[in-house]
Design a protein around this motif. Structure first.
Motif, mmCIF file in Angstrom:
data_model
loop_
_atom_site.group_PDB
_atom_site.id
_atom_site.type_symbol
_atom_site.label_atom_id
_atom_site.label_comp_id
_atom_site.label_asym_id
_atom_site.label_seq_id
_atom_site.Cartn_x
_atom_site.Cartn_y
_atom_site.Cartn_z
ATOM 1 N N LEU A 1 70.809 64.639 45.062
ATOM 2 C CA LEU A 1 72.283 63.863 45.415
ATOM 3 C C LEU A 1 72.226 62.606 45.928
ATOM 4 N N ILE A 2 71.066 61.883 46.535
ATOM 5 C CA ILE A 2 71.151 60.704 47.113
ATOM 6 C C ILE A 2 71.701 59.831 45.978
ATOM 7 N N GLY A 3 71.199 59.810 44.696
ATOM 8 C CA GLY A 3 71.529 58.873 43.807
ATOM 9 C C GLY A 3 72.705 58.536 43.656
ATOM 10 N N GLU A 4 73.689 59.855 43.471
ATOM 11 C CA GLU A 4 74.938 59.682 43.298
ATOM 12 C C GLU A 4 75.885 58.873 44.227
ATOM 13 N N VAL A 5 75.369 59.153 45.441
ATOM 14 C CA VAL A 5 75.996 58.271 46.618
ATOM 15 C C VAL A 5 75.441 57.007 46.549
ATOM 16 N N LEU A 6 74.331 56.698 46.174
ATOM 17 C CA LEU A 6 73.903 55.234 46.051
ATOM 18 C C LEU A 6 74.702 54.431 45.205
ATOM 19 N N ASP A 7 75.166 55.204 43.987
ATOM 20 C CA ASP A 7 75.485 54.448 42.908
ATOM 21 C C ASP A 7 77.081 53.931 43.419
ATOM 22 N N VAL A 8 77.872 55.045 44.123
ATOM 23 C CA VAL A 8 79.041 54.752 44.592
ATOM 24 C C VAL A 8 78.951 53.584 45.537
ATOM 25 N N MET A 9 77.976 53.622 46.464
ATOM 26 C CA MET A 9 78.068 52.544 47.348
ATOM 27 C C MET A 9 77.422 51.253 46.752
ATOM 28 N N GLU A 10 76.687 51.297 45.873
ATOM 29 C CA GLU A 10 76.255 50.044 45.062
ATOM 30 C C GLU A 10 77.389 49.518 44.393
ATOM 31 N N GLU A 11 78.135 50.262 43.735
ATOM 32 C CA GLU A 11 79.238 49.997 42.992
ATOM 33 C C GLU A 11 80.590 49.262 43.844
ATOM 34 N N LEU A 12 80.732 50.060 45.082
ATOM 35 C CA LEU A 12 81.927 49.652 45.914
ATOM 36 C C LEU A 12 81.310 48.197 46.526
ATOM 37 N N VAL A 13 80.059 47.958 47.039
ATOM 38 C CA VAL A 13 79.565 46.629 47.513
ATOM 39 C C VAL A 13 79.646 45.651 46.390
ATOM 40 N N ARG A 14 79.337 45.920 45.330
ATOM 41 C CA ARG A 14 79.471 44.878 44.274
ATOM 42 C C ARG A 14 81.076 44.643 43.816
ATOM 43 N N THR A 15 81.923 45.595 43.735
ATOM 44 C CA THR A 15 83.145 45.521 43.389
ATOM 45 C C THR A 15 84.298 44.759 44.634
ATOM 46 N N THR A 16 83.678 45.041 45.583
ATOM 47 C CA THR A 16 84.770 44.722 46.834
ATOM 48 C C THR A 16 84.271 43.420 47.471
ATOM 49 N N ASN A 17 84.899 42.810 48.393
ATOM 50 C CA ASN A 17 84.436 41.786 48.793
ATOM 51 C C ASN A 17 84.278 42.065 50.501
ATOM 52 N N THR A 18 84.260 43.256 50.776
ATOM 53 C CA THR A 18 84.206 43.848 51.920
ATOM 54 C C THR A 18 82.787 43.545 52.924
ATOM 55 N N THR A 19 82.917 43.098 53.898
ATOM 56 C CA THR A 19 81.635 42.945 54.813
ATOM 57 C C THR A 19 81.110 44.259 55.093
ATOM 58 N N SER A 20 79.771 44.250 54.966
ATOM 59 C CA SER A 20 78.997 45.507 54.887
ATOM 60 C C SER A 20 77.926 45.444 55.823
ATOM 61 N N VAL A 21 77.621 46.235 56.993
ATOM 62 C CA VAL A 21 76.514 46.415 57.655
ATOM 63 C C VAL A 21 75.995 47.785 57.239
ATOM 64 N N ILE A 22 74.796 48.010 56.371
ATOM 65 C CA ILE A 22 74.306 49.223 56.018
ATOM 66 C C ILE A 22 73.045 49.635 56.739
ATOM 67 N N VAL A 23 73.072 50.719 57.335
ATOM 68 C CA VAL A 23 71.751 51.353 57.643
ATOM 69 C C VAL A 23 70.898 51.966 57.027
ATOM 70 N N THR A 24 70.012 51.919 56.461
ATOM 71 C CA THR A 24 69.370 52.845 55.497
ATOM 72 C C THR A 24 67.789 52.695 55.430
ATOM 73 N N HIS A 25 67.270 53.769 54.831
ATOM 74 C CA HIS A 25 65.719 53.678 54.473
ATOM 75 C C HIS A 25 65.382 53.416 53.015
ATOM 76 N N GLU A 26 66.794 53.182 52.352
ATOM 77 C CA GLU A 26 66.700 53.264 50.848
ATOM 78 C C GLU A 26 66.035 51.717 50.455
ATOM 79 N N VAL A 27 64.933 51.488 50.348
ATOM 80 C CA VAL A 27 64.344 50.322 49.977
ATOM 81 C C VAL A 27 64.935 49.540 48.376
ATOM 82 N N GLY A 28 64.937 50.510 47.559
ATOM 83 C CA GLY A 28 65.284 50.194 46.347
ATOM 84 C C GLY A 28 66.905 49.601 46.442
#
Lengths: 242, 715
Positions: A171-198
């Motif tokens: 399930l991690i993939g679907e969430v990360l895809d959404v997050m990646e999409e959001l980060v790329r498509t919005t100009n929102t400042t983001s601070v992300i805590v994660t262990h996902e190196v990729g």
């Protein structure tokens, strides 16, 4: 946009955050990484004062967050989206209500709030799940509801506290895809805590490495993982190499 | 902590507290009132209208039918107009209400209730519920009579009577109840019983010690009337029993064989020692040898000089023997025969009594026969006297004729013929003989003397004798004989050993009957003695530092049974209200307030730790819970007119505090909150009030808080 100076938080004798200084520019995506217990989550929770720091200061556009009164703090929080590790959904409310209820409570008319909520759900791929109960959703879907809830208030700052830590690998993939999409498509400042190196390599403008409550290294993803200076960075490098 | 309430929650919480109090008080008093009303109606059904019934008779269920028939008989024959009604049955016992007709509601009737109903089969007990009345409980027997008399003199009192240890004052009307109660209380206060209690194990001569105490009190409180009433509580029955026992002892001792011992000069005996004689045993007692089981054992009762008296305590002498004289020996330990102590003479009183009775019976029978014979003899004597009187008259005639004959002979100068001479001699001789037979004193025939006999007096004597014999015959000798025979037959068939043992038993009982020696009761009239003040004085006087002194009222005035029952019901209502208050407040605290306490705890845990050591130690939420618990319970308790026996208002406050502390300490157990949801609410910029209304309360336990929240809840 966001300036953190000398931030310190201690739980009993345990120092969680030890004099952290951090600057985040508007629209920047900063990924904070580090071993478990290094103070990443505490740091991110201190930013919107879900955890009260013991010392230091946090400035947002020059305004000290720590000096805000209750009302101002609540107003500030409404401009910050926060995605929790455990989703933190309201169990008794439907998916739609979970996404819109804080808007209504903040004074947004119900119809407008509903529209915004549905748009947010659409952005995370959950159109049609509005009337479902969160308990009937998968972990990934629940986290996407959490993301939609954060997005619904159009935040100027998004704080992500290990959003995939509670999910199984499928399930991690679907969430990360959404997050990646959001980060790329919005100009929102983001601070992300994660262990996902990729994921970090893909989305981060800057990576912060923390260890024992301190920032031990920071820089662009390539710089950090290509030529790490800290032990933590070297560990991540070995992890990528393997 | 109080920051949590700032954004409008204050008002909400105060409303919750108020609603909690109002609902708690309303439910408590409502339920209590309903219970009160229910029991009130039930009691009304149970004991009828005011004054309708006078008694509740408690009868064994098995005897119900027979008992009811007897009650009906009493109602019809003895108290026409009396009413009977069956009321509830409990635990194998049926209860009947009995109301006397108005004219029978008298002191005489109520004073002999036991005898009126003693023939009711299966009657276990009865309860007097005569109304209107005032009940005086626990009337001390020493003042029972005087109190009854004084109560009778109170205005509005019909009469007063004793019912066991209680006294009922029956009123003319219920309006007099208050004044009579007050007056009765005033009268009772004039008397005081001072009880001196001795510790366990002290054997006290009640009379002597009591008198000693009274003397001391008289000196300390001159003019106060005092009486030793230690035994009064045990009643006249005990006195009667004691007298009976004493008389029985006298009888037994006089019925037992009399044992007299002429002591040998060297013998040394003391009262209480035992000697033995051979009795009817074949074994002659020999000094130093074992005593035989059938030797007669005698206990020495009295020693005067060389004479002693005793009582047989074991073995018997021959039943038909009159007097038995045998040597007596001291009875030694280990069943040995000791030295000769003297000559023992045993007179069997039972034999003598039996002999005397038998002789009396024989005498009576003889007397009966004798009277019959005497009557016959008197009758014959009377007849003889009549015959004699007639004969005497004829002799008088004959004498006259003879005198005329003699005279005629002399006047004619004619010599008497031999024939005439013979006739003359014959008549003189005959008369002489008759005279002799009539009066032995007459030495020679003298008709004049015969004429002087007082025949009338003799007849009068005979008549008196006949009357006396008649009187004797009128005596119902047979009845006397029957009664004496009955007495003889009813004499106890006891042998000496049994008598001895009985006398011992009576002696032991009488000796132990010093009226339980651990206490002395002194009645104090027209005065008041401070027991604390006199205690040290009495302790010193009796040289006993362990005794205690209490002042006891001679009675306690209470309203009548119905009023008492309703008073108890009122207490029950107040108790139910009290218990319900506590339970409801506990429930409300658990369902509603625990949710708030849990949320407060969560917030506190996520705030900065308090710097002050005391603040760290004293959890403000627990203190807050204590204050809330106390406030709600005390107010609810007061508003619902609750009152639990022995639980004062400060104790209620303590209970409320305890409940609050408990709920405060363990609130998460009673009503856990979802920390992740609260955290989400905070992160989303919700106020505390919004978090409570939208997240915490709807997710909490159903209760008042949940109900009140419905109006504010948007999702």
């Amino acid at each position: 946009m966001l300036k953190i100076r000398g931030l310190r938080k201690q739980y009993g004798k345990q120092i969680a955050v030890d004099g952290v200084d951090l600057d985040v520019d508007r629209g920047e995506t900063v990924v904070i990484m580090g071993p478990s217990g290094c103070g990443k989550s505490t740091l991110i929770r201190c930013i919107n004062r879900l955890t009260e720091p013991d010392a230091g200061d946090i400035l947002l556009d020059g305004q000290s967050i720590l000096s805000l009164d209750d009302q101002s703090l609540r107003a500030f929080r409404r401009t910050v989206g926060f995605v929790f590790q455990q989703f933190n959904l309201i169990a008794r409310l439907s998916v739609l209500d979970n996404v819109m209820f804080h808007l209504v409570l903040a004074g947004v008319p119900r119809v407008q709030a509903e529209t915004r909520a549905k748009q947010a759900l659409a952005r995370v791929g959950l159109s049609g799940a509005e009337n479902k109960n969160p308990a009937n959703l998968s972990g990934g879907e629940q986290q996407r509801v959490g993301i939609a809830r954060a997005l619904a208030s159009n935040p100027q700052l998004m704080l992500w506290d290990e959003p995939t830590a509670s999910l199984d690998p499928i399930l991690i993939g679907e969430v990360l895809d959404v997050m990646e999409e959001l980060v790329r498509t919005t100009n929102t400042t983001s601070v992300i805590v994660t262990h996902e190196v990729g994921f970090a390599l893909k989305v981060a403008d800057r990576i912060i490495l923390m260890d024992k409550g301190k920032i031990v290294e920071e820089g662009s993803p390539r710089a950090i993982f290509a030529d790490p200076q800290s032990d933590v960075g070297k560990k991540y490098q070995r992890l990528i190499a393997s | 902590m109080f920051r949590f309430f700032r954004d409008g929650l204050y008002r909400d919480y105060i409303i919750l507290i108020l609603v909690t109090i109002i609902v708690g008080a309303a439910v408590s008093s409502g339920v209590a009132w309903a219970v009160d009303a229910y029991f009130g109606d039930t009691i009304q059904e149970m004991i009828g209208d005011n004054g309708e019934y006078d008694l509740i008779l408690h009868i064994r269920e098995a005897s119900e039918e027979a008992a009811y028939r007897e009650l009906e008989r009493i109602a019809q024959q003895q108290y026409p107009g009396a009413v009977i009604s069956k009321t509830i049955s409990l635990a194998g016992q049926v209860n009947y209400l009995f109301g006397f007709p108005q004219e029978a509601k008298t002191v005489e009737t109520f004073s002999r209730l036991p005898s009126i109903f003693n023939a009711v089969p299966g009657l276990n007990a009865y309860t007097v519920i005569v109304e209107p009345s005032v009940l005086v409980r626990g009337v001390h027997p020493s003042v029972s009579e005087v109190l009854q008399q004084r109560f009778n003199e109170i205005d509005g009192v019909s009469f007063a009577f004793n019912d066991g240890k209680n006294m009922l004052i029956v009123l003319e009307s219920a309006e007099h109840s208050k004044t009579v109660m007050n007056e009765a209380r005033r009268i009772i206060k004039e008397y005081q019983v001072l009880e001196i209690r001795f510790p366990m194990g002290f054997d006290v001569d009640v009379q002597t010690t009591g008198n000693e105490v009274m003397q001391l009190l008289s000196q300390e409180y001159p003019g106060t009337r005092l009486a030793n009433v230690s035994s009064a509580e045990y009643g006249e029955e005990l006195d009667a029993l004691m007298k009976t026992l004493v008389e029985m002892r006298h009888f037994l001792l006089s019925y037992a064989s009399k044992v007299k011992i002429k002591l040998e000069p060297q013998s040394r005996l003391v009262v209480g020692e035992q000697i033995l004689v051979q009795g009817v045993s074949e074994q002659v007692p020999v000094t130093g040898q074992d005593a035989a089981p059938d030797h007669v054992m005698i206990e020495i009762l009295e020693i005067t000089g060389d004479q002693a008296q005793g009582m047989i305590v074991s073995g018997s002498v021959a039943a038909n023997g009159g007097i038995l004289t045998q040597p007596g020996y001291k009875y030694m330990s280990e069943n040995k025969v000791g030295q000769l102590v003297g000559e023992v003479q045993i007179e069997n009183e039972r034999y003598r009594l039996n002999y005397a009775i038998n002789e009396s019976l024989r005498l009576l029978r003889e007397l009966d026969d004798l009277s019959v014979e005497a009557a016959t003899a008197v009758e014959r004597a009377d007849k003889v006297l009549t015959t004699f009187q007639e004969a005497l008259m004829q002799l008088e005639v004959l004498q006259v004729q003879m005198q005329q004959l003699n005279k005629g002979l002399a006047e004619n100068g004619v010599q008497s013929t031999s024939e005439q001479l013979i006739i003359s001699l014959f008549l003189n001789g005959l008369l002489k003989n008759i005279a002799k037979s009539g009066s032995e004193a007459a030495a020679e025939f003298d008709l004049g003397e015969l004429e002087n006999l007082d025949v009338a007096s003799m007849r009068s004597s005979l008549s008196n004798l006949a009357e006396q014999i008649g009187s004797i015959q009128e005596i119902d000798v047979q009845a006397i004989i029957d009664q004496i025979t009955d007495i003889r037959d009813s004499l106890p068939e006891l042998d000496d050993e049994e008598i001895g043992k009985s006398v011992h038993l009576v002696d032991n009982y009488i000796a132990g009957q010093v009226i339980p020696g651990e206490r002395i009761q002194i009645l104090v009239e027209n005065g008041s003695i401070d027991e604390e003040k006199v205690e040290p004085l009495i302790r010193d006087q009796l040289q006993n530092q362990y005794l205690n002194i209490y002042s006891i009222a001679v009675g306690t005035v209470n309203p009548d049974t119905r009023t008492e029952v309703f008073r108890i019901l009122k207490e029950v209502r107040a108790t139910i209200a009290g218990i319900l208050s506590i339970v409801l407040v506990g429930v409300f605290l658990m369902l509603d307030h625990a949710t708030i306490f849990s949320t407060l705890k969560w917030f506190r845990a996520n705030q900065k730790q308090p710097k002050h050591r005391l603040a760290r130690f004293l959890n403000p939420i627990v203190i807050f819970g204590a204050v809330v618990g106390m406030t709600i319970l005390v107010t609810t308790y007061s508003l619902s007119n609750a009152s639990i026996p022995y639980v004062s208002m400060p104790m209620v406050a303590v209970i409320g505090t305890g409940l609050g502390v408990m709920i405060g300490m363990f609130s998460e157990k009673f009503s856990p909150v979802r920390a992740d949801e609260i955290m989400a609410g905070l992160a989303l910029g919700l106020s505390n009030a919004q978090i409570m209304h939208e997240i915490v309360i709807p997710d909490g336990r159903p209760g008042l808080l949940n109900l009140l929240n419905r109006t504010k809840q948007k999702f």
